[in-house]
Scaffold this motif. Structure first.
Motif: not given
Length: 747
Positions: A259-269, A304-314
């Motif tokens: 369950q990747p957490p979302p990236v804030l609109k301004a960036g960050g967690l 993830s840099q997609d339309s709804t970015p999330e913090w995802v393991p690489t």
């Protein structure tokens, strides 16, 4: 003849002394100075002086400020007078200031650059201007005559700054008519009136009140009490913290895979995600921030840099998880050393009064690695096994050693570094671990070896309890840890990890293709205690119900030898949701993927198992999402220290410098200059250079290099032609860059 200017001092200095100067003040060597005059000009600029002062300790800085108090920027000062003002031996401080080009001259005539006054401000050492009428006066008698309120005012101004704002300075008042302390002090001549609202404490009085330019004892290096430890004890304690930190990072990666957490609109967690991490791991929020920052900093997690970015393991996560614990720790520790960010800033307010989020660009500080390494280097200097008793005493010592370094976050960076290093197992018991010491020396292999030696030997057995808990009395062998994680859930972690076996966990193991016989064998061969009967019953009971339904891809299919069970599944409400239909008395098919059908049937209370083409049980659990590792600012390696000047570069700069000095001091004949403007006639210059070649005469030339920097040289031409002047010094000068030339006249 004594050197009266910095340029003269540098011109007479040895190559070794100049090399020391250029190594300590790297900004002076870029671009290479044309001669000693240019080098002196650079060294005397306020900006360069300020940078040079960042590495000076409190006492050496005090010596430099005292030279300003003594006005050595206008007239030479003796070393004896400086020592008298400071009340201490100043030889080592003066030697250091001379080596940095911040002072020059022999002990009987020490000078400093006027630019230093801009660096330290209008009140060096916190003292005011001189009042000639107080020079040589009996100040102790004058101070004895003032009242307590006047003495308190003088003491406050003596502490610095020496100026104060008051309405009592508006007019001259005789002593007998003075009503306020300020008026009485002005009348006694113990204060200077700067304007109608400003008074200033004279320098002479400030020194008298302090007992010197600085108060006695204020310049002494703080003591640092330490505790002696065995280095092996430090390493073992650090290894324990390292194992716990690795476990938490691993848990973070598994959680964010599912369950990747979302990236804030301004960036960050977001704050909610940080609090969830802290709650799940039962740690403070500052530790949760450090875990997230290091996972990203090490390239294990990325946006993830997609339309709804999330913090995802690489994709690096899987190889990291498969590595040995020592390798995993070194990867994280190296990333922390090079991390150009300050996790400790998370949650603090920025200039817009907005809280700074973890993983956002607000936490980026390019000089963070330098501050981090400075703390660790100081710990390393204490020696193996020496641990600091108090972090605050250690912070005070670091502040004394470099009071102008690190800015307003100087002390905070030191505290954060100590806390983060302790959390990661870089330090333990206040001392540096052997693995961390190797990392500081850029010895990655040595760090891995030290951590392997410090980690406890992996155990090959567990202790199965009657309540179906399984105790691991230490770090488990990799294959045993993998098998146990498949059949049991971690209930509590630590040096002895406790697992619990449940119906769900056993079914999960069977879902991966393991059989009941294999699970019995695992516990029988790996348990150091007798197996409770309840565990055998649990495994057999779950296995008896598991896999009676078999699924495959049609989209997907279900098969079962029991027609009654097929009918029961088909009659359940889930059959419609899963689009199940019968194609044979013992076979159902669905248009949904097999994993979705398995999950739906399990949610409905059935216990199906997935099978492959050969009929063997398949593990359909997803490994979690993965994205490619990102090359971004937060994960890009950053040097902890600016690049040093190599010996080859130093040699080239010194050669360039000496050549410029020689050209500047040589006697020249008539100078031939190239006419301005393109296409000018160069015949006179060529004739002069040809003559010098024939007669083997030295020539003074002025030229402009490829960077547009003008300089001078004395060369001995050996060949002129092809657009080049070749010298006996094996150097080549394009003729079109030579602006003037003249024969060097013999002395």
């Amino acid at each position: 003849m004594p050197a009266t200017s910095l340029a003269d001092w540098l011109r007479s200095a040895s190559d070794e002394a100049l090399a020391t100067l250029l190594r300590s003040r790297r900004d002076l060597a870029t671009p290479p100075p044309a001669d000693s005059t240019v080098l002196a000009t650079r060294a005397a600029t306020p900006g360069s002086i300020a940078r040079a002062c960042e590495s000076l300790d409190t006492f050496t800085l005090a010596a430099l400020e005292t030279l300003l108090v003594a006005e050595a920027d206008t007239e030479p000062v003796t070393a004896a007078h400086l020592a008298e003002l400071l009340g201490a031996d100043v030889r080592s401080a003066l030697d250091l200031l001379r080596s940095r080009g911040l002072a020059w001259g022999e002990d009987d005539a020490v000078r400093i650059a006027p630019g230093a006054r801009e660096v330290f401000g209008p009140f060096p050492a916190g003292l005011g201007g001189s009042l000639p009428s107080l020079a040589g006066a009996d100040l102790s008698t004058a101070l004895a005559e003032v009242g307590n309120d006047e003495r308190g005012l003088l003491e406050a101004l003596a502490a610095g700054p020496p100026i104060g704002q008051t309405k009592d300075a508006a007019a001259d008042v005789a002593l007998e008519n003075a009503e306020t302390p300020v008026q009485r002090l002005l009348a006694r001549g113990l204060l200077i009136r700067r304007d109608d609202r400003t008074v200033e404490l004279p320098r002479e009085l400030g020194i008298a009140l302090r007992g010197g330019v600085f108060r006695p004892g204020s310049l002494d290096e703080p003591a640092l009490p330490t505790n002696p430890h065995r280095q092996t004890g430090v390493d073992e304690a650090a290894a324990g913290e390292a194992m716990e930190f690795l476990r938490q990072v691993e848990s973070l990666l598994h959680a964010w895979s599912a369950q990747p957490p979302p990236v804030l609109k301004a960036g960050g967690l977001g704050v909610r995600e940080v609090r969830k991490l802290a709650k799940d791991f039962e740690v403070e929020e500052s530790r949760a921030v450090l875990l997230a920052e290091l996972a990203v900093g090490a390239g294990l997690v990325a946006d993830s840099q997609d339309s709804t970015p999330e913090w995802v393991p690489t994709t690096l996560t899987d190889s990291w998880l498969a590595s040995a614990p020592a390798q995993r720790w070194v990867t994280l520790a190296q990333a922390w050393l090079e991390l150009p960010r300050l996790p400790g800033l998370a949650g603090r307010k920025d200039s817009r009064d907005k809280a700074m989020a973890p993983l956002s660009e607000d936490l980026r500080r390019p000089l963070a690695p330098t501050g981090r390494r400075r703390v660790l280097d100081a710990l390393a200097d204490l020696g193996p096994g020496a641990g600091v008793k108090s972090t605050e005493e250690f912070v005070a010592l670091l502040a004394w050693r470099a009071p102008r370094q690190g800015g307003r976050l100087r002390d905070e960076i030191a505290r954060w570094t100590m806390a983060e290093a302790a959390a990661m197992g870089v330090i333990a018991l206040g001392a540096l671990s052997s693995a961390a010491r190797a990392l500081l020396d850029a010895d990655r292999a040595g760090a891995v070896g030290s951590m392997v030696d410090a980690l406890p030997d992996p155990v090959d057995h567990v202790l199965v309890q009657a309540d179906l808990t399984v105790v691991a009395p230490g770090p488990l062998e990799q294959d045993l840890a993998t098998e146990l994680a498949a059949v049991a859930d971690i209930e509590s972690a630590g040096h002895a990890t406790v697992y619990r076996v449940t119906e769900v966990s056993v079914r999960r193991a069977l879902d991966t293709g393991r059989t009941a016989a294999e699970l019995h064998e695992l516990f029988r061969t790996r348990s150091a205690t007798p197996l409770p009967q309840a565990l055998s019953y649990l495994i057999d009971d779950v296995a008896r119900r598991h896999g009676r339904l078999r699924g495959g891809a049609a989209g997907s299919f279900l098969r079962c030898d029991d027609e009654v069970l097929i009918a029961e599944v088909l009659g359940h409400a889930a059959a419609r949701e899963l689009d199940l239909r019968k194609i044979a008395p013992t076979v159902l098919i669905s248009s949904h993927p097999l994993a979705a059908v398995m999950d739906g049937l399990r949610a409905a209370g059935f216990a199906p198992a997935a099978e492959g083409p050969d009929g063997r049980v398949l593990d359909l659990r997803p490994n979690g999402r993965r994205v490619p590792p990102r090359t971004r600012g937060r994960s890009r390696p950053v040097l902890a220290e600016p690049a040093t000047v190599s010996p080859e570069q130093l040699s080239a700069v010194l050669t360039h410098l000496r050549a410029g000095d020689r050209a500047a001091s040589s006697r020249r004949g008539d100078v031939v200059r190239l006419p301005r403007g393109g296409g000018a006639d160069t015949s006179a210059t060529l004739a002069l250079l040809s003559r010098a070649t024939r007669e083997r005469r030295e020539v003074w030339i002025g030229f402009v290099d490829s960077h547009g920097t003008a300089s001078q040289r004395v060369v001995t031409p050996v060949r002129v032609g092809g657009g080049l002047l070749e010298s006996a010094e094996n150097e080549r000068y394009p003729l079109h860059r030579i602006t003037s030339a003249a024969l060097v006249e013999p002395d």
